[in-house]
Enzyme design. Structure first.
Site, mmCIF file in Angstrom:
data_model
loop_
_atom_site.group_PDB
_atom_site.id
_atom_site.type_symbol
_atom_site.label_atom_id
_atom_site.label_comp_id
_atom_site.label_asym_id
_atom_site.label_seq_id
_atom_site.Cartn_x
_atom_site.Cartn_y
_atom_site.Cartn_z
ATOM 1 N N ARG A 187 -8.556 -2.055 -7.666
ATOM 2 C CA ARG A 187 -9.165 -0.734 -7.435
ATOM 3 C C ARG A 187 -8.125 0.369 -7.315
ATOM 4 O O ARG A 187 -8.384 1.518 -7.662
ATOM 5 C CB ARG A 187 -9.958 -0.762 -6.130
ATOM 6 C CG ARG A 187 -11.308 -1.271 -6.202
ATOM 7 C CD ARG A 187 -12.031 -0.961 -4.917
ATOM 8 N NE ARG A 187 -12.762 0.288 -4.969
ATOM 9 C CZ ARG A 187 -12.338 1.434 -4.513
ATOM 10 N NH1 ARG A 187 -11.165 1.535 -3.956
ATOM 11 N NH2 ARG A 187 -13.083 2.505 -4.593
ATOM 12 N N ARG A 221 -17.237 0.379 -2.147
ATOM 13 C CA ARG A 221 -15.988 1.127 -2.328
ATOM 14 C C ARG A 221 -16.059 2.172 -3.449
ATOM 15 O O ARG A 221 -15.361 2.063 -4.458
ATOM 16 C CB ARG A 221 -14.823 0.166 -2.580
ATOM 17 C CG ARG A 221 -14.557 -0.719 -1.393
ATOM 18 C CD ARG A 221 -13.377 -1.612 -1.596
ATOM 19 N NE ARG A 221 -12.131 -0.999 -1.180
ATOM 20 C CZ ARG A 221 -10.975 -1.668 -1.126
ATOM 21 N NH1 ARG A 221 -10.919 -2.918 -1.477
ATOM 22 N NH2 ARG A 221 -9.889 -1.055 -0.738
ATOM 23 N N ASN A 278 0.805 -1.222 0.000
ATOM 24 C CA ASN A 278 0.000 0.000 0.000
ATOM 25 C C ASN A 278 0.841 1.277 0.000
ATOM 26 O O ASN A 278 0.307 2.367 -0.185
ATOM 27 C CB ASN A 278 -0.969 0.009 1.188
ATOM 28 C CG ASN A 278 -2.102 -0.979 0.982
ATOM 29 O OD1 ASN A 278 -2.212 -1.601 -0.080
ATOM 30 N ND2 ASN A 278 -2.951 -1.130 1.992
ATOM 31 N N CYS A 291 -16.889 -4.484 -5.416
ATOM 32 C CA CYS A 291 -15.799 -5.395 -5.061
ATOM 33 C C CYS A 291 -16.224 -6.213 -3.864
ATOM 34 O O CYS A 291 -17.220 -5.906 -3.208
ATOM 35 C CB CYS A 291 -14.503 -4.628 -4.826
ATOM 36 S SG CYS A 291 -14.066 -4.358 -3.146
HETATM 37 C C1 UD1 Z 1 -6.909 1.545 1.340
HETATM 38 C C2 UD1 Z 1 -6.004 0.344 1.328
HETATM 39 C C3 UD1 Z 1 -6.749 -0.892 1.843
HETATM 40 C C4 UD1 Z 1 -7.341 -0.608 3.222
HETATM 41 C C5 UD1 Z 1 -8.162 0.679 3.206
HETATM 42 C C6 UD1 Z 1 -8.641 1.100 4.585
HETATM 43 C C7 UD1 Z 1 -4.505 0.828 -0.507
HETATM 44 C C8 UD1 Z 1 -4.072 0.501 -1.886
HETATM 45 N N1 UD1 Z 1 -5.554 0.123 -0.035
HETATM 46 O O1 UD1 Z 1 -8.007 1.277 0.456
HETATM 47 O O2 UD1 Z 1 -5.810 -1.966 1.947
HETATM 48 O O3 UD1 Z 1 -8.201 -1.668 3.586
HETATM 49 O O4 UD1 Z 1 -7.381 1.768 2.662
HETATM 50 O O5 UD1 Z 1 -7.576 1.226 5.454
HETATM 51 O O6 UD1 Z 1 -3.911 1.640 0.169
HETATM 52 N N2 UD1 Z 1 -15.077 5.631 0.487
HETATM 53 C C9 UD1 Z 1 -16.113 6.321 -0.073
HETATM 54 N N3 UD1 Z 1 -15.847 7.158 -1.124
HETATM 55 C C10 UD1 Z 1 -14.583 7.314 -1.627
HETATM 56 C C11 UD1 Z 1 -13.534 6.597 -1.034
HETATM 57 C C12 UD1 Z 1 -13.801 5.761 0.013
HETATM 58 O O7 UD1 Z 1 -17.261 6.216 0.363
HETATM 59 O O8 UD1 Z 1 -14.412 8.090 -2.568
HETATM 60 C C13 UD1 Z 1 -15.318 4.719 1.644
HETATM 61 C C14 UD1 Z 1 -15.010 3.258 1.320
HETATM 62 O O9 UD1 Z 1 -16.110 2.638 0.702
HETATM 63 C C15 UD1 Z 1 -14.688 2.709 2.682
HETATM 64 C C16 UD1 Z 1 -14.000 3.885 3.386
HETATM 65 O O10 UD1 Z 1 -14.399 5.046 2.664
HETATM 66 O O11 UD1 Z 1 -15.866 2.393 3.364
HETATM 67 C C17 UD1 Z 1 -12.487 3.820 3.420
HETATM 68 O O12 UD1 Z 1 -11.990 3.530 2.128
HETATM 69 P P1 UD1 Z 1 -10.552 3.996 1.630
HETATM 70 O O13 UD1 Z 1 -9.747 4.520 2.759
HETATM 71 O O14 UD1 Z 1 -10.730 4.885 0.441
HETATM 72 O O15 UD1 Z 1 -9.921 2.623 1.126
HETATM 73 P P2 UD1 Z 1 -8.905 2.474 -0.061
HETATM 74 O O16 UD1 Z 1 -8.115 3.707 -0.172
HETATM 75 O O17 UD1 Z 1 -9.617 1.950 -1.252
#
Ligand code: UD1
Length: 419
Positions: free
Chosen positions: A93, A122, A23, A117
């Site tokens: 993603r 997400r 990550n 996913c």
């Molecule tokens: C990253 C990590 C993943 C980890 C996650 C949470 C990477 C490549 N992956 O995923 O391993 O499990 O952080 O620590 O670093 N959300 C929204 N809208 C958005 C973005 C996110 O609603 O535009 C929500 C998601 O659905 C989720 C939450 O916010 O419920 C956190 O997601 P996010 O921190 O964005 O996860 P990733 O960055 O995809």
């Protein structure tokens, strides 16, 4: 499709070295798009997700060379294309991480929408809202995000929700924006700080990464540098849990314990003896019985959602009942059904898992559904009696470098079976 065959019941003992963090590496590879020169990344983990990110950059015209020291020299400075096609995005993603850099450097990007996913919907709305606030025009058409901009303009942005890759995307985009960007309600994961360190080494001006507010003073151009990927805290945490569930004793080298404070605290609560140095963590659970620990996942510095599945296994064989609350992702309990097939007694109630500890688990044929879920099935296989077969292990190869080799090195008995 390959499978892992695990003969359970072996106590893990020994020392292993942590690989570079997936990550941290993924956003860093995307960040090379911002540079006008080539960037050397060292200590990249050997993982399918890294290959996918390289494929993505390669499909846009980047040149990637592996040198004699196994370092990657990445030249993304004159891309011929700014499109991330669905075939690649659907498998990972994190491909969304190229959006900010492409718009900032090339003024345009066309990225397939990641879609659903296994661990919840997400969405990427926080990424898009923030990029619009920097001045990009965004249209969603035919399953693609189409973004265009002249030079992005720095501004004050408060994220609607805490997002790790969203914070990274906007931090990268703002590095080449005109003026200053203030980001609040940001993610504070160590990988955010790692990315800021790389960008600053490339000539960016970023302050506050890892805290409540990140301030980015945009620069016109970023240059090349050479940077080593820090160790993977989730890989380290997984091997510590592997030692705990097998009543073993393992030393994980290369990891800064401050990146795992909450996990270490919970491991100690479970009865493990932990000792740390500035770059290692050792755990011993020899001749002890695990105690149940309650867990609530939340953004850093709280307990990481990426360690939730592994702790489900620990609690499943602990002496007593525990509760796990998953607050980051919806639908991240897919492993529970499979664990119950191995003798666990776990009930799901919305975002809560109620785990009644059992004396022992038994081997079964189980199926991986996502990256961390597959890790939990392997951990269950390690402490179960008899044989466990884990199928769909392509999930695990996305995020764990040579997992069966590392575990076998510690005394496990795992075979990779061809398809
Ligand atoms: C990253 C990590 C993943 C980890 C996650 C949470 C990477 C490549 N992956 O995923 O391993 O499990 O952080 O620590 O670093 N959300 C929204 N809208 C958005 C973005 C996110 O609603 O535009 C929500 C998601 O659905 C989720 C939450 O916010 O419920 C956190 O997601 P996010 O921190 O964005 O996860 P990733 O960055 O995809």
């Amino acid at each position: 499709m390959e499978k892992l065959l695990i003969k359970g019941g072996k106590s893990l003992k020994g020392t292993i070295m942590c690989a570079g963090a997936k990550n941290a590496a993924l956003p860093m590879i995307a960040a090379t798009i911002l540079s006008s020169e080539s960037v050397v990344l060292k200590n990249l983990p050997y993982l399918q997700d890294i290959t996918t990110m390289f494929e993505l950059l390669g499909s846009m015209g980047a040149e990637i060379i592996l040198n004699e020291n196994m370092d990657f020299n990445i030249s993304s400075n004159s891309l011929s294309d700014t499109e991330a096609r669905y075939e690649l995005v659907k498998t990972m993603r994190a491909s969304i991480l190229v959006l900010g850099p492409l718009v900032a450097k090339y003024g345009k990007a066309r990225i397939a929408l990641p879609g659903g996913c296994a661990i919840g919907s997400r969405p990427v709305n926080f990424h898009l809202d923030a990029l619009e606030q920097l001045g990009a025009k965004i249209v969603l058409r035919n399953g693609y995000i189409e973004a265009t901009a002249d030079r992005l303009i720095g501004t004050k942005i408060r994220f609607d929700g805490v997002t790790v890759t969203g914070t990274e995307n906007i931090m990268m985009a703002a590095s080449l924006a005109e003026g200053t960007t203030h980001l609040t309600n940001v993610a504070k994961e160590p990988e955010i700080e790692d990315l800021a360190n790389l960008l600053n080494a490339m000539g960016a001006n970023i302050q506050g990464a890892g805290t409540e507010e990140i301030i980015i003073s945009g620069v016109k151009e970023l240059n090349g540098t050479s940077f080593s990927i820090p160790a993977d805290r989730i890989e380290a945490g997984t091997y510590l849990v592997a030692a705990a569930v097998t009543n073993g004793s393992v030393l994980v080298n290369g990891i800064n314990p401050q990146r795992l404070t909450k996990v270490i605290q919970k491991l100690e609560e479970s009865g493990a003896t932990i000792s740390t140095t500035k770059d290692s963590i050792s755990l011993s659970m020899e001749n002890k019985k695990l105690k149940p620990v309650d867990i609530t996942t939340a953004p850093f510095p709280e307990f990481p959602t990426d360690m939730q599945a592994q702790f489900s296994v620990m609690n499943a064989i602990a002496s007593g009942t525990s509760n796990i609350y998953e607050t980051v992702f919806e639908n991240r309990f897919m492993h529970i059904q499979e664990l119950n097939r191995m003798g666990c007694d776990i009930e799901i109630n919305g975002n809560q898992a109620i785990i009644k500890g059992v004396d022992s688990l038994y081997g079964a044929e189980v199926m991986a559904t996502d990256l961390r879920a597959s890790a939990s099935l392997i951990l269950a296989g390690l402490c179960a009696s008899g044989q466990t077969t884990v199928s769909r292990i392509y999930h695990i190869d996305r995020g764990y470098e040579r997992i069966e080799e590392k575990l076998n090195y510690l005394g496990a008995e795992i075979l990779r079976l061809p398809s």
